[in-house]
Design a protein around this motif. Structure first.
Motif, mmCIF file in Angstrom:
data_model
loop_
_atom_site.group_PDB
_atom_site.id
_atom_site.type_symbol
_atom_site.label_atom_id
_atom_site.label_comp_id
_atom_site.label_asym_id
_atom_site.label_seq_id
_atom_site.Cartn_x
_atom_site.Cartn_y
_atom_site.Cartn_z
ATOM 1 N N ASN A 88 -19.960 62.485 16.064
ATOM 2 C CA ASN A 88 -19.924 61.245 16.574
ATOM 3 C C ASN A 88 -19.095 60.575 15.317
ATOM 4 O O ASN A 88 -19.851 60.775 13.844
ATOM 5 C CB ASN A 88 -21.381 60.866 16.445
ATOM 6 N N PRO A 89 -18.623 59.799 15.376
ATOM 7 C CA PRO A 89 -17.144 59.648 14.598
ATOM 8 C C PRO A 89 -18.322 58.671 13.099
ATOM 9 O O PRO A 89 -17.672 59.129 11.799
ATOM 10 C CB PRO A 89 -16.377 58.182 14.794
ATOM 11 N N ALA A 90 -19.147 57.573 13.512
ATOM 12 C CA ALA A 90 -19.704 57.309 12.168
ATOM 13 C C ALA A 90 -20.341 58.282 11.097
ATOM 14 O O ALA A 90 -20.285 58.200 9.511
ATOM 15 C CB ALA A 90 -20.235 55.882 12.853
ATOM 16 N N ALA A 91 -21.037 58.874 11.671
ATOM 17 C CA ALA A 91 -21.910 60.183 11.263
ATOM 18 C C ALA A 91 -21.225 61.195 11.191
ATOM 19 O O ALA A 91 -21.549 61.938 9.401
ATOM 20 C CB ALA A 91 -23.083 61.219 12.438
ATOM 21 N N ALA A 131 -11.324 55.175 11.085
ATOM 22 C CA ALA A 131 -10.823 54.022 10.558
ATOM 23 C C ALA A 131 -11.855 52.760 10.878
ATOM 24 O O ALA A 131 -12.427 51.877 9.963
ATOM 25 C CB ALA A 131 -9.513 52.741 10.486
ATOM 26 N N ALA A 132 -12.406 52.902 12.295
ATOM 27 C CA ALA A 132 -13.263 51.831 13.102
ATOM 28 C C ALA A 132 -14.816 52.607 12.225
ATOM 29 O O ALA A 132 -15.996 52.185 12.006
ATOM 30 C CB ALA A 132 -13.694 52.004 14.262
ATOM 31 N N ALA A 133 -14.789 53.680 12.096
ATOM 32 C CA ALA A 133 -15.731 54.719 11.463
ATOM 33 C C ALA A 133 -16.182 54.110 10.296
ATOM 34 O O ALA A 133 -17.679 54.259 9.571
ATOM 35 C CB ALA A 133 -15.682 55.907 11.777
ATOM 36 N N ILE A 134 -15.394 54.140 9.315
ATOM 37 C CA ILE A 134 -15.170 54.044 7.897
ATOM 38 C C ILE A 134 -15.974 52.961 7.513
ATOM 39 O O ILE A 134 -16.515 53.029 7.799
ATOM 40 C CB ILE A 134 -14.216 54.413 7.447
ATOM 41 N N ARG A 165 0.514 49.573 12.199
ATOM 42 C CA ARG A 165 1.361 47.546 12.297
ATOM 43 C C ARG A 165 -0.662 47.130 12.421
ATOM 44 O O ARG A 165 -0.691 46.333 11.821
ATOM 45 C CB ARG A 165 2.055 46.908 13.151
ATOM 46 N N SER A 166 -1.313 48.272 13.272
ATOM 47 C CA SER A 166 -2.186 47.571 14.209
ATOM 48 C C SER A 166 -3.182 47.983 12.803
ATOM 49 O O SER A 166 -4.238 47.191 13.291
ATOM 50 C CB SER A 166 -2.104 48.090 15.421
ATOM 51 N N LEU A 167 -2.796 48.718 12.000
ATOM 52 C CA LEU A 167 -4.223 49.346 11.397
ATOM 53 C C LEU A 167 -3.405 48.724 9.709
ATOM 54 O O LEU A 167 -4.789 48.618 8.464
ATOM 55 C CB LEU A 167 -4.167 51.073 10.993
ATOM 56 N N VAL A 168 -2.168 47.934 9.615
ATOM 57 C CA VAL A 168 -2.129 47.795 7.635
ATOM 58 C C VAL A 168 -2.668 46.888 7.263
ATOM 59 O O VAL A 168 -2.580 46.482 6.570
ATOM 60 C CB VAL A 168 -0.781 48.277 7.993
ATOM 61 N N ASP A 169 -2.981 45.613 8.554
ATOM 62 C CA ASP A 169 -3.759 44.844 7.791
ATOM 63 C C ASP A 169 -5.218 44.197 6.951
ATOM 64 O O ASP A 169 -5.935 43.495 6.848
ATOM 65 C CB ASP A 169 -3.540 42.758 8.247
ATOM 66 N N ARG A 170 -5.261 45.631 7.466
ATOM 67 C CA ARG A 170 -6.901 45.740 6.833
ATOM 68 C C ARG A 170 -6.887 46.039 5.560
ATOM 69 O O ARG A 170 -5.853 46.580 4.571
ATOM 70 C CB ARG A 170 -7.613 47.148 7.203
ATOM 71 N N PRO A 171 -8.379 45.731 4.966
ATOM 72 C CA PRO A 171 -8.366 45.306 2.538
ATOM 73 C C PRO A 171 -8.595 46.858 2.568
ATOM 74 O O PRO A 171 -7.936 46.576 1.295
ATOM 75 C CB PRO A 171 -9.454 44.106 3.315
#
Length: 394
Positions: A88-91, A131-134, A165-171
């Motif tokens: 499980n990625p979040a775990a 990245a989503a799990a983090i 490009r799909s990730l770079v705009d995350r803060p």
């Protein structure tokens, strides 16, 4: 620097703390018996000698700034603990966070491989999923320390620019590195070293299978590397994200890095390249496992040799989280004339500054109270307690 993804010291536990009877490692010197006062998540005072009142006695242990890690892909070992076994990625993130915190790291740039390669699922990165799990774990309040992102972009891969490009705009994105693991160059100039790496890493590929993979890698580099490299440099510049080069080996690699405004050189493979990068103002990062083990597992330049030459700026735990603390404390024993404060800076203040985190990385009034209590005995570092923005997290 304000960041919505990191702990707000004003929102942390407001209880004042007084840590006493410690060897306090500052950015420029060591207080052999000192104290540190904390309030509202910040260091408010540092003193030499007896504390002004009774506090929490550290028994003469080291008190260091929380370590700052810019390059570790160890999160992947928690998400994919065995080939084709996905947790499980979040775990997985929560488990990894615990290991990082108890290693003395209070700020980590999780190094996510931006890498998709046809017919090579076992070595593909999982940047979007992780990245989503983090974010999920952070939003749920499950993380002990600050997690930011480092996008490790494998330049020859066809889809690398679109995924970056799909990730770079995350803060939380704070670093982009430009990697090229094509056989016969940089880290793997010796192709046999790369074969050994993938036999173990990719579930025991045969030499015939590796021949196919390597031929494909060479073709991908020829077809895509030039255009992708320029696009990634432009993407980082447009978003004002620092850039890192990877495995610089020759003076041509150095010239390319300097031309493109590279801020950090990750793991240069030769003394020649490291010295030229350092002279050009590029911060040189080397592996802590390389130092602890006594040399590079790939046969490249030793971290200790770069430290002795005065060109080591940043240490990274890379694939062994606990090695960062051990290497920082071992450096003064291996390199004559290098003091403890200077050694600790390579794992705290300098990496923090390299990615714009000027509020941490040292024990000083006004800085975040990211602190670790450490006992160092016979070359073994034991982390006894960890505070993140004043909160006890381990």
């Amino acid at each position: 620097m304000t960041d919505p993804t990191v702990t707000d010291p004003n929102a942390s536990d407001p209880t004042e703390r007084l840590l006493t009877n410690a060897r306090v490692v500052l950015a420029d010197r060591v207080i052999e018996r000192g104290w540190v006062a904390i309030a509202r998540g910040r260091v408010v005072a540092v003193g030499d000698g007896a504390a002004p009142e009774k506090g929490d006695d550290l028994g003469g242990d080291l008190l260091l700034p929380g370590l700052v890690e810019l390059h570790t892909d160890h999160i992947e070992a928690h998400y994919v603990p065995r080939p084709k076994v996905y947790w499980n990625p979040a775990a997985a993130v929560v488990s990894y966070d615990g290991q990082i915190a108890t290693s003395g790291i209070t700020t980590v740039l999780d190094s996510l491989r931006v890498w998709r390669e046809e017919s090579a699922e076992a070595v593909n990165g999982q940047a979007t999923t992780l990245a989503a799990a983090i974010s999920t774990a952070r939003d749920a309040g499950l993380l002990r320390i600050d997690h930011l992102l480092h996008l490790r972009c494998e330049v020859p891969m066809p889809d690398v620019v679109d995924e970056a490009r799909s990730l770079v705009d995350r803060p939380d994105v704070r670093l982009i590195s430009l990697m090229d693991h094509t056989p016969g160059q940089r880290q793997f100039r010796d192709e046999e070293k790369l074969r050994i790496y993938y036999r173990g890493k990719a579930g025991g590929l045969t030499d015939a299978e590796l021949d196919v993979m390597f031929a494909r890698r060479l073709a991908l580099q020829a077809a895509h590397a030039g255009d992708n490299y320029r696009a990634l440099v432009d993407l980082a510049r447009a978003r004002d994200v620092p850039l890192a080069s990877h495995d610089d080996t020759t003076l041509d690699h150095v010239a390319e890095a300097v031309r493109d405004g590279i801020a950090i050189a990750e793991f240069p493979t030769t003394m020649e390249a490291a010295m030229a990068l350092h002279a050009a103002g590029v911060r040189v990062m080397m592996g802590a496992p390389n130092l602890v083990r006594g040399g590079s597992h790939s046969g490249n330049v030793a971290t200790a040799d770069l430290a002795a030459a005065g060109v080591l700026d940043i240490l990274s735990s890379d694939y062994v989280p606990s090695s960062l603390l051990g290497a920082a404390l071992l450096l003064p024993e291996l390199v004559p004339g290098l003091d403890l404060a200077t050694a600790v800076r390579t794992a705290s203040k300098t990496p923090a500054e390299a990615v714009g985190l000027t509020d941490r990385g040292e024990i000083a009034p006004g800085k975040r109270a990211d602190l670790i209590q450490v006992r160092w005995v016979d070359g073994i570092a034991a982390v006894r307690r960890v505070w993140s923005a004043g909160r006890r997290v381990a």
